[in-house]
Write a protein that holds these residues in place. Structure first.
Motif, PDB file in Angstrom:
ATOM      1  N   LEU A  17       1.011  -1.192   0.039  1.00 36.86           N
ATOM      2  CA  LEU A  17       0.006   0.083   0.005  1.00 36.86           C
ATOM      3  C   LEU A  17       0.712   1.123  -0.094  1.00 36.86           C
ATOM      4  O   LEU A  17       0.499   2.247  -0.784  1.00 36.86           O
ATOM      5  N   ARG A  20       2.083   1.946  -3.407  1.00 39.04           N
ATOM      6  CA  ARG A  20       0.913   2.348  -4.285  1.00 39.04           C
ATOM      7  C   ARG A  20       0.435   3.825  -4.172  1.00 39.04           C
ATOM      8  O   ARG A  20       0.286   4.498  -4.859  1.00 39.04           O
ATOM      9  N   HIS A 116      -6.460   0.854   0.110  1.00 34.17           N
ATOM     10  CA  HIS A 116      -6.451   0.000  -0.917  1.00 34.17           C
ATOM     11  C   HIS A 116      -7.808   0.746  -1.620  1.00 34.17           C
ATOM     12  O   HIS A 116      -7.786   0.686  -2.909  1.00 34.17           O
TER      13      HIS A 116
END
Length: 184
Positions: A17, A20, A116
């Motif tokens: 995460l 990302r 997410h």
């Protein structure tokens, strides 16, 4: 250490995460809220996987996250994009719209799954709006501001009855951004 061991699953999810969110140029505080990683660890992840690899397209933003709401209602295009994001947050089960059109948060506090879901909603938004006016941090700001129902709320268009993001303290002619753009 085997990556398949369950004892490393949480740390692996936090790390994925963080990567990302760094890719979306999220600020350190935003990443920390969702991952629980320390500021130093987040900076090291950025240095290892982005800065020292020659990837110049990802920048680290400094300072506080934006907290104003003016950008969301600045013009019909931004208003349309903000409304799109709210719809995507609802589809991602981050927000819900009650019968009286008030918006409520579905998540008690940010965690890895929350992060997410925000990333998925933002990535979908970027696909729908290739020249997106709102960055990840602005989307994060919108998610938190709209769920408070203080400065932003969902208004209903008098022409098509669609809901759209509106400033609670601004004059409103009750025309959604789609109708405003169609008549322009």
């Amino acid at each position: 250490m085997r990556l398949t061991d369950n004892r490393y699953a949480t740390e692996k999810q936090q790390f994925e995460l963080a990567l990302r969110m760094i890719g979306h140029e999220a600020r350190t505080r935003t990443i920390r809220e969702c991952t629980g990683l320390s500021d130093d660890r987040i900076r090291k992840v950025y240095a290892t996987y982005f800065r020292d690899t020659g990837i110049d397209s990802v920048r680290r933003r400094r300072g506080k996250s934006p907290q104003q709401i003016g950008l969301f209602v600045k013009n019909p295009q931004n208003q349309l994009e903000a409304t799109t994001l709210v719809a995507l947050f609802c589809a991602s089960l981050l927000l819900r719209i009650d019968r009286d059109s008030s918006v409520r948060a579905c998540w008690p506090r940010p965690d890895v799954e929350f992060g997410h879901r925000v990333c998925r909603a933002f990535e979908t938004y970027q696909m729908l709006h290739p020249k997106a006016a709102l960055s990840f941090e602005w989307a994060w700001n919108l998610l938190h501001n709209i769920s408070v129902n203080d400065e932003l709320y969902l208004a209903a268009c008098r022409h098509c009855r669609c809901l759209y993001v509106q400033d609670a303290y601004a004059l409103d002619d009750r025309r959604c951004p789609s109708c405003a753009l169609a008549r322009a």
